[in-house]
Design an enzyme around this catalytic site. Structure first.
Site, PDB file in Angstrom:
ATOM      1  N   THR A 122     -12.089  -5.556   4.398  1.00 46.99           N
ATOM      2  CA  THR A 122     -13.050  -6.741   4.993  1.00 46.99           C
ATOM      3  C   THR A 122     -12.606  -7.171   6.394  1.00 46.99           C
ATOM      4  O   THR A 122     -13.309  -7.607   7.148  1.00 46.99           O
ATOM      5  CB  THR A 122     -12.924  -8.087   4.190  1.00 46.99           C
ATOM      6  OG1 THR A 122     -11.494  -8.633   3.902  1.00 46.99           O
ATOM      7  CG2 THR A 122     -13.738  -7.873   3.059  1.00 46.99           C
ATOM      8  N   HIS A 127     -11.876  -4.578  -7.814  1.00 46.09           N
ATOM      9  CA  HIS A 127     -11.606  -4.620  -6.418  1.00 46.09           C
ATOM     10  C   HIS A 127     -10.628  -3.460  -6.030  1.00 46.09           C
ATOM     11  O   HIS A 127     -10.125  -3.274  -4.925  1.00 46.09           O
ATOM     12  CB  HIS A 127     -10.903  -5.877  -5.931  1.00 46.09           C
ATOM     13  CG  HIS A 127     -11.769  -7.122  -6.049  1.00 46.09           C
ATOM     14  ND1 HIS A 127     -12.485  -7.721  -5.061  1.00 46.09           N
ATOM     15  CD2 HIS A 127     -12.151  -7.849  -7.044  1.00 46.09           C
ATOM     16  CE1 HIS A 127     -13.152  -8.322  -5.306  1.00 46.09           C
ATOM     17  NE2 HIS A 127     -13.083  -8.699  -6.479  1.00 46.09           N
ATOM     18  N   LYS A 144      -2.678   2.174   2.860  1.00 41.20           N
ATOM     19  CA  LYS A 144      -3.140   1.617   4.069  1.00 41.20           C
ATOM     20  C   LYS A 144      -2.539   2.174   5.478  1.00 41.20           C
ATOM     21  O   LYS A 144      -3.217   2.174   6.585  1.00 41.20           O
ATOM     22  CB  LYS A 144      -2.990   0.061   4.200  1.00 41.20           C
ATOM     23  CG  LYS A 144      -3.697  -0.805   3.140  1.00 41.20           C
ATOM     24  CD  LYS A 144      -3.214  -2.233   3.119  1.00 41.20           C
ATOM     25  CE  LYS A 144      -3.850  -3.052   2.005  1.00 41.20           C
ATOM     26  NZ  LYS A 144      -5.466  -3.402   1.944  1.00 41.20           N
ATOM     27  N   ARG A 181      -2.161  -6.251   4.538  1.00 45.31           N
ATOM     28  CA  ARG A 181      -1.031  -6.422   3.718  1.00 45.31           C
ATOM     29  C   ARG A 181      -0.435  -4.759   4.048  1.00 45.31           C
ATOM     30  O   ARG A 181      -1.075  -3.905   4.264  1.00 45.31           O
ATOM     31  CB  ARG A 181      -1.423  -6.268   2.031  1.00 45.31           C
ATOM     32  CG  ARG A 181      -1.616  -7.854   1.630  1.00 45.31           C
ATOM     33  CD  ARG A 181      -0.494  -8.749   2.002  1.00 45.31           C
ATOM     34  NE  ARG A 181       0.438  -8.293   0.739  1.00 45.31           N
ATOM     35  CZ  ARG A 181       0.972  -9.205  -0.151  1.00 45.31           C
ATOM     36  NH1 ARG A 181       0.354 -10.131  -0.511  1.00 45.31           N
ATOM     37  NH2 ARG A 181       1.972  -8.780  -0.883  1.00 45.31           N
TER      38      ARG A 181
HETATM   39  C1  26W Z   1      -1.820  -7.340 -10.579  1.00 46.49           C
HETATM   40  C2  26W Z   1      -1.581  -7.278  -8.970  1.00 46.49           C
HETATM   41  C3  26W Z   1      -2.751  -7.365  -8.171  1.00 46.49           C
HETATM   42  C4  26W Z   1      -3.128  -8.408  -7.678  1.00 46.49           C
HETATM   43  C5  26W Z   1      -4.152  -8.433  -6.712  1.00 46.49           C
HETATM   44  C6  26W Z   1      -3.643  -6.182  -8.464  1.00 46.49           C
HETATM   45  C7  26W Z   1      -4.730  -6.106  -7.571  1.00 46.49           C
HETATM   46  C8  26W Z   1      -4.985  -7.207  -6.743  1.00 46.49           C
HETATM   47  C9  26W Z   1      -6.075  -7.270  -5.739  1.00 46.49           C
HETATM   48  C10 26W Z   1      -7.403  -6.705  -6.643  1.00 46.49           C
HETATM   49  C11 26W Z   1      -5.830  -6.270  -4.609  1.00 46.49           C
HETATM   50  C12 26W Z   1      -7.034  -6.601  -3.538  1.00 46.49           C
HETATM   51  O1  26W Z   1      -6.843  -7.592  -2.866  1.00 46.49           O
HETATM   52  N1  26W Z   1      -7.854  -5.741  -3.357  1.00 46.49           N
HETATM   53  C13 26W Z   1      -8.683  -5.624  -2.200  1.00 46.49           C
HETATM   54  O2  26W Z   1      -9.992  -6.430  -2.456  1.00 46.49           O
HETATM   55  C14 26W Z   1     -10.530  -6.402  -1.121  1.00 46.49           C
HETATM   56  C15 26W Z   1     -11.793  -7.452  -1.638  1.00 46.49           C
HETATM   57  O3  26W Z   1     -12.874  -6.900  -2.363  1.00 46.49           O
HETATM   58  C16 26W Z   1     -11.378  -5.232  -0.618  1.00 46.49           C
HETATM   59  O4  26W Z   1     -11.639  -5.541   0.656  1.00 46.49           O
HETATM   60  C17 26W Z   1      -9.923  -4.076  -0.301  1.00 46.49           C
HETATM   61  O5  26W Z   1     -10.117  -3.145  -0.006  1.00 46.49           O
HETATM   62  C18 26W Z   1      -8.983  -4.268  -1.818  1.00 46.49           C
HETATM   63  O6  26W Z   1      -7.805  -3.534  -1.576  1.00 46.49           O
END
Ligand code: 26W
Length: 812
Positions: free
Chosen positions: A641, A347, A539, A534
């Site tokens: 999204t 993601h 962003k 967020r």
């Molecule tokens: C380790 C900390 C951490 C926690 C959460 C790192 C990364 C995340 C997630 C992957 C971040 C996230 O929410 N990514 C988002 O995922 C969405 C669903 O696919 C996408 O639409 C967003 O572009 C993306 O930033």
């Protein structure tokens, strides 16, 4: 067997008496909510039981979706809608002199996630059940959800979000399904009748107790399960936790959600959380599989395990542990079954978000898991040595210099790796994971994200939903591609006008909410320009803020300037440890104070930063938006999204060619979206040759110069430290996300927004084109592609009608 309003009212009143010994008129919204929710739960529980039984009877292959985050928001209204009870209960409540909308406000958001990843997981739960697919969620039952955000003097303050203190009517504790998860200690391999067997020395055991929540399908008598695990001290281990302190250490395991959504903190407790729900989930899955006596050698034909980003990546090693140690399978067969069973979604390409855990930490959490990861890595390197260069091996192996690359473990240990939008998947294949794409091209695929049209249109925007019904009928409610039929009504002036009216009504409602919660008075005739997501530098809420300051300075220069009034609406939480993000929040609030209290500006500009942004607040804001800000630096937003949710609600998007914005443009056409900014090639070029000189833009662009100076010359009051931090990050630290580089083109795009908005029928026509094409972004279709191309599962036959409601209505 249809349920009637009378039957419902009778049942509701009886339940209110049983639970609270109260009449409707004496009950509080909380009591009315709890009562209604329990009637609703009873309404689908029988179907829930039968759906599971049906899976077993049909020997249906099951999918288990492992996610450390789920963000369902509120469930009452979506359950009512999916059960086919919405209108009935709404009018029954009116008859009892109650408002369903008000009662629904009593429900707490289930905020067990940070943002995109968690919300997508919940959308996939809703869509899987609505597609009749055998998909079960597996996660953690955090006692504290994502922190509650308050602004104190413009600064973000985090407050605990104890969402369970009123109980949670939707969950069922399944004590009998608890499993023990082993942590810590040492593991020795000893030869037992010729086979190396792990012997555990002084591990400690945590009891994982599952809480199941029904996931109700849309009018299809299909209810799936989302299982969330809670940590408890097993009776057998009580002696090891004599003190409150030591007991709290166990409960802490599932007490709080880590509020970071892009920066891995590398905390031991986080790693323990990851192993806890992975081990609990897989043990309960294999226990269930064993019950039906099918050979372990075929488990991948009956079970799929999906790894949602790297947080559950230890699924690969834990599944191996179970097959090797408990099922005594040979390594090769076990690994073959593991690869066939596992699949992984990436993601984000942000380096700081890609998890890399030190070997010693995983050893501390569960030494056996580190042994198995090391062996997977050793065999991988060995096998690859036959056909690849050393640097390709070292660049892709799982363990390197004492660090475990969780994404590498997920990719090597699974048969599918997908990105979440076309550009994102291309970047994974061409850049971030290119070596793996070279090794396993057949494993890589794209699955562009989606949203649940039910929540974001049918529930959040009933005014627009009704207009659509009148125009193209109601088929779109079960097959959202039908929305495209609206495209044949582009010259229907009355429709275009009605779209405008509905939007205006939604803006009036939001203006009321803004007045109530912030005291700020905004005009519903102004352009509602919205950025909710967020708070993160990539962003570029900062680019939006520079634009606002520019507009303010223009009006200070010429208060009579003929502008279309604008209301800038922000919603954004920053990770508590993300200092820069918190400084941006402070600056947005102070720019807001400056503008909102400047008498010369009047209604021409207003800035509103709504506290505590989350799913339920998004349902209030998005239907009232005219402009959707999707302005991330190209290549940084994997998909997004909220961009799809705004499009669906007839907002026009100001977008960079990033993530799913590109696919939205492809559907609506250049004329129905406002594109600006650097393209991916230009960003990658700048990042490769480091030729970008941000200070040049400050020096050479007088408008930009003045706007930036406002952050340090006192024009914007009470942002001393924060203003300087931001100024320096842009002008002296070379502006990592090209905010200054895209500023001019962003203003150009915003100029077009203003010009277009001055022509309401042209504006509303473009809105209609966006609504008409938004149906393609339904997560019902997205998840169907996962089922067809990754998990290879099919919808189960609907339950036979005799004990189900007619025309999809769930029985009472
Ligand atoms: C380790 C900390 C951490 C926690 C959460 C790192 C990364 C995340 C997630 C992957 C971040 C996230 O929410 N990514 C988002 O995922 C969405 C669903 O696919 C996408 O639409 C967003 O572009 C993306 O930033």
């Amino acid at each position: 067997m249809e349920i009637t309003k009378e039957q419902f009212i009778k049942e509701f009143k009886r339940r209110l008496t049983d639970e609270y010994a109260l009449d409707v008129k004496d009950a509080t919204p909380e009591e009315l909510y709890q009562t209604l929710a329990s009637v609703v739960k009873s309404g689908y529980s029988d179907i829930w039981r039968k759906t599971w039984k049906n899976y077993i009877k049909e020997d249906q292959k099951q999918v288990y979706y492992f996610s450390i985050e789920f963000l369902p928001g509120r469930l009452l209204k979506s359950n009512l809608l999916n059960m086919g009870w919405y209108e009935l209960v709404d009018s029954a409540f009116k008859e009892m002199g109650l408002s369903l909308d008000e009662i629904a406000e009593a429900e707490r958001d289930m905020a067990l996630g940070n943002g995109g990843l968690g919300r997508l997981a919940s959308a996939f739960m809703d869509s899987s059940a609505s597609d009749g697919l055998p998909v079960n969620g597996n996660g953690i039952r955090y006692k504290y959800g994502l922190f509650k955000q308050k602004f104190v003097d413009g600064y973000q303050v985090e407050l605990p979000n104890e969402w369970l203190n009123q109980g949670n009517v939707w969950e069922v504790a399944r004590e009998s399904k608890a499993v023990d998860v082993k942590f810590g200690g040492q593991v020795y391999l000893e030869e037992v009748d010729g086979v190396l067997q792990p012997v555990y020395k002084n591990p400690y055991i945590i009891r994982a107790v599952p809480y199941d929540t029904g996931i109700v399908g849309y009018k299809n008598n299909h209810v799936n399960t989302m299982r969330l695990w809670d940590a408890q001290i097993p009776a057998s281990e009580e002696v090891k936790f004599p003190t409150i302190e030591s007991r709290r250490k166990v409960e802490d395991l599932t007490s709080v959600l880590y509020p970071d959504d892009s920066n891995e903190e590398g905390r031991l407790l986080r790693l323990r959380q990851e192993y806890f729900f992975v081990s609990a989930g897989l043990q309960s899955i294999v226990r269930h599989y064993r019950k039906y006596g099918k050979p372990m050698s075929e488990i991948s034909e009956h079970i799929s395990v999906h790894i949602n980003d790297t947080h559950p990546a230890m699924c690969v090693a834990e599944f191996m542990r179970i097959l090797l140690d408990d099922e005594k399978m040979g390594w090769d067969e076990a690994f073959d079954q593991t690869v066939k069973t596992m699949s992984y979604t990436n993601h984000t390409i942000m380096a700081e978000a890609l998890e890399k855990w030190p070997v010693y930490l995983i050893e501390r959490v569960q030494p056996r898991i580190m042994q198995i990861i090391a062996e997977i890595d050793r065999r991988y390197a060995l096998e690859l040595a036959k056909r690849a260069e050393t640097d390709l091996i070292s660049g892709t192996r799982i363990v390197n210099n004492g660090i475990v690359h969780m994404a590498h473990l997920a990719i090597i240990g699974s048969h599918s790796t997908n990105g979440v939008a076309k550009l994102h998947t291309d970047l994974l294949e061409q850049d971030v994971l290119k070596d793996f794409y070279h090794l396993y091209p057949e494993r890589f695929n794209n699955k562009t994200n989606g949203i649940t049209i039910r929540r974001w249109l049918q529930i959040a925007d009933p005014r627009l939903a009704k207009i659509i019904d009148k125009t193209i009928g109601t088929k779109w409610r079960s097959n959202s591609k039908e929305l495209h039929n609206l495209a044949t009504h582009l010259n229907d002036r009355r429709l275009i006008a009605n779209i405008g009216k509905a939007k205006h009504q939604n803006k009036v409602d939001l203006a009321k909410y803004i007045k109530q919660t912030t005291g700020i008075v905004v005009s519903p005739d102004a352009i509602f320009d919205v950025q909710v997501k967020r708070l993160h530098a990539y962003k570029r809420q900062l680019l939006n803020l520079l634009k606002i300051v520019k507009y303010y300075l223009d009006l200070k220069d010429d208060p009579k300037k003929d502008v279309v009034p604008r209301v800038f609406i922000f919603g954004a939480k920053a990770a508590p440890s993300y200092h820069y993000a918190k400084s941006i929040i402070k600056c947005i609030n102070e720019v807001g104070n400056l503008i909102n209290n400047d008498k010369t500006i009047k209604d021409k500009l207003k800035v509103v930063f709504l506290e505590n942004y989350g799913v339920s607040l998004a349902e209030k804001i998005i239907p009232a938006a005219d402009v959707s800000e999707q302005i991330s630096t190209a290549t940084k937003e994997a998909s997004g999204t909220s961009n799809m949710k705004f499009m669906l609600n007839g907002a026009l998007t100001v977008a960079t060619l990033d993530g799913a914005n590109i696919e939205i443009k492809d559907y609506v056409g250049e004329d129905n979206i406002f594109i600006f900014g650097l393209k991916k090639e230009e960003v990658l070029q700048y990042e490769a040759d480091h030729s970008y000189q941000a200070s040049d833009y400050y020096a050479n662009d007088p408008i930009l110069h003045r706007v930036l100076d406002a952050f340090v010359d006192g024009t914007i009051p009470s942002i001393g430290a924060e203003g300087a931090e931001i100024f320096n990050s842009l002008v002296h630290a070379n502006d990592e996300y090209f905010v200054l580089r895209d500023f001019e083109d962003y203003l150009r795009a915003q100029g077009e927004v203003e010009k277009t908005y001055r022509n309401p029928s042209l504006w509303n026509k473009k809105c209609l084109v966006n609504i008409a094409n938004a149906g393609y972004f339904s997560s019902d279709y997205t998840i169907q592609k996962y089922a067809d191309e990754i998990w290879h599962v099919v919808p189960s036959d609907p339950l036979d009608g005799k004990d189900c409601g007619a025309n999809g209505q769930y029985p009472l």
